[in-house]
Scaffold this active site. Structure first.
Site, PDB file in Angstrom:
ATOM      1  N   ASN A   5       0.803  -1.232   0.000  1.00  0.00           N
ATOM      2  CA  ASN A   5       0.000   0.000   0.000  1.00  0.00           C
ATOM      3  C   ASN A   5       0.832   1.277   0.000  1.00  0.00           C
ATOM      4  OD1 ASN A   5       0.961   0.175   2.568  1.00  0.00           O
ATOM      5  ND2 ASN A   5      -0.997  -0.053   3.611  1.00  0.00           N
ATOM      6  N   LYS A   6       2.122   1.185  -0.336  1.00  0.00           N
ATOM      7  CA  LYS A   6       2.958   2.387  -0.361  1.00  0.00           C
ATOM      8  C   LYS A   6       3.012   2.967  -1.776  1.00  0.00           C
ATOM      9  CE  LYS A   6       3.509   1.832   3.941  1.00  0.00           C
ATOM     10  NZ  LYS A   6       4.444   1.149   4.771  1.00  0.00           N
TER      11      LYS A   6
END
Ligand SMILES: *Cc1c(COP(=O)(O)O)cnc(C)c1O
Length: 381
Positions: free
Chosen positions: A186-187
């Site tokens: 999720n970065k």
């Protein structure tokens, strides 16, 4: 009955054909670890950030552990860290045997570690300061570096949120002594698992390279190719290597980063315009220049009158995912059992009132409008 409306996720991958091709390229080459993809990713990342050394690792947590080791953190030393962060920022200090010492954030608007709070926590045992650029917004690096230089303390940047963000013309992750990036799903650069550790210091880089791969004197590639007949182990090492498939994905994601960050900034502007009319919602980092931020997440601060859990359930009913960044680390049962719970009123206030709205490269203006309208309806303006 529910309509066929899609859920608006908190985060969505920015993946396409290029990522598929990158994985196939590695599979067809039949070389899976420490090969040309890693070399290229390290070179490309170092040049993007403007640092001498970028070393690929298996996660940001591994990078943070290595950063603490390279800084000389061990039992008997203290490391100043924020509590409004992900647990790994603090846990990595504990892995190295150091004592985490929590410092409060700057204000209800600036959620990064406070230079004044840092100054108050310094003792003769302080070895390092770990700063975390919350949401991709820079910590007050000039003041923090001045404090660190005056007290001969290492500055470690937890740059998990910050690929592509800048601070006064420098990339985040190129300002402190060592920096740590995450390529978790999720970065802003997503490879599933993965990370990068950056430094301009040749001695740190040498040590990190060794400890990343079992503390061995010969490299993985040399051993596999039969170039090295034996080796010595000169330090307590770990297996914190990244593999070729993740590195190949990382190279594609790095190429797409700037374009993706600019689409996140557009989405953030759209949110900010729409949310202005809701008096129960404040947007943090109001004074920051938009073009310096990468909008890793879109956090808001709710007024005292708002029941956050009720609002989150209401939004879930509307198929809008939300989250909280973060429950403060010092409040977790493990950390409370082992470390002094200090007085941190600002961290506690923000942690209790924060809400994270969906933010990702592909979010549409229609989706943002839908979220804003849902919020307006909730607050019945
Ligand atoms: C995600 C994250 C980490 C951990 O990254 P991993 O790559 O999952 O180990 C550390 N610090 C912060 C602030 C993060 O957001």
């Amino acid at each position: 009955m529910k309509d066929s409306r899609q859920v608006i996720p908190l985060f969505d991958l920015n993946y396409g054909q290029e990522e598929e091709e990158a994985v196939l390229r590695v599979l067809r080459r039949k070389w899976l670890t420490m090969g040309e993809e890693i070399d290229a990713l390290e070179r490309e990342f170092a040049s993007f950030c403007g640092v001498r050394h970028a070393l690929a690792v298996s996660s940001c947590t591994a990078a943070l552990h290595l950063a603490n080791i390279a800084s000389g953190v061990q039992p008997g030393f203290e490391v100043i860290c924020p509590s409004l962060t992900f647990a790994a920022t603090v846990n990595a200090v504990i892995y190295a045997g150091g004592l985490p010492v929590f410092a409060d954030i700057t204000s209800e608007d600036d959620w990064t570690i406070s230079p004044d709070a840092i100054l108050k926590k310094i003792t003769p045992r302080t070895k390092a300061i770990v700063v975390m650029h919350y949401g991709g917004f820079a910590c007050r690096m000039e003041e923090i570096l001045n404090i660190a230089r005056a007290h001969k303390i290492v500055v470690i940047e937890d740059a998990a949120h910050s690929p592509g963000s800048t601070y006064r013309g420098s990339r985040l992750g190129a300002i402190g002594d060592i920096s740590c990036f995450s390529f978790f799903s999720n970065k802003n650069i997503s490879t599933g698992e993965g990370g990068m550790i950056c430094t301009d210091n040749d001695e740190y880089a040498r040590q990190i390279k060794s400890v990343r791969s079992h503390g061995m004197t010969s490299g993985t590639v040399d051993r596999h190719r039969g170039h090295a007949f034996s080796y010595d182990v000169t330090a307590l090492g770990y297996n914190y290597r990244l593999d070729e498939i993740h590195a190949a994905l990382g190279r594609v994601q790095l190429k797409k980063l700037e374009e993706g960050n600019s689409r996140r900034r557009q989405a953030a502007r759209c949110y900010k315009n729409g949310l202005k009319q809701i008096k129960e919602i404040k947007i943090p980092f109001a004074e920051r220049r938009d073009e310096e931020a990468n909008y890793h997440i879109f956090p808001i601060l709710l007024a005292d009158s708002v029941d956050r859990l009720d609002l989150m359930s209401y939004l879930r009913e509307k198929d809008i995912q939300t989250s909280i960044h973060y429950p403060p680390v010092h409040s977790f049962s493990f950390h409370r059992r082992h470390f002094k719970a200090p007085d941190m009123p600002l961290t506690e206030y923000v942690a209790a009132h924060e809400l994270t709205l969906p933010m990702f490269v592909g979010i549409t203006f229609e989706q943002i409008d839908f979220i804003i309208n849902a919020l307006i309806e909730y607050f019945r303006i």
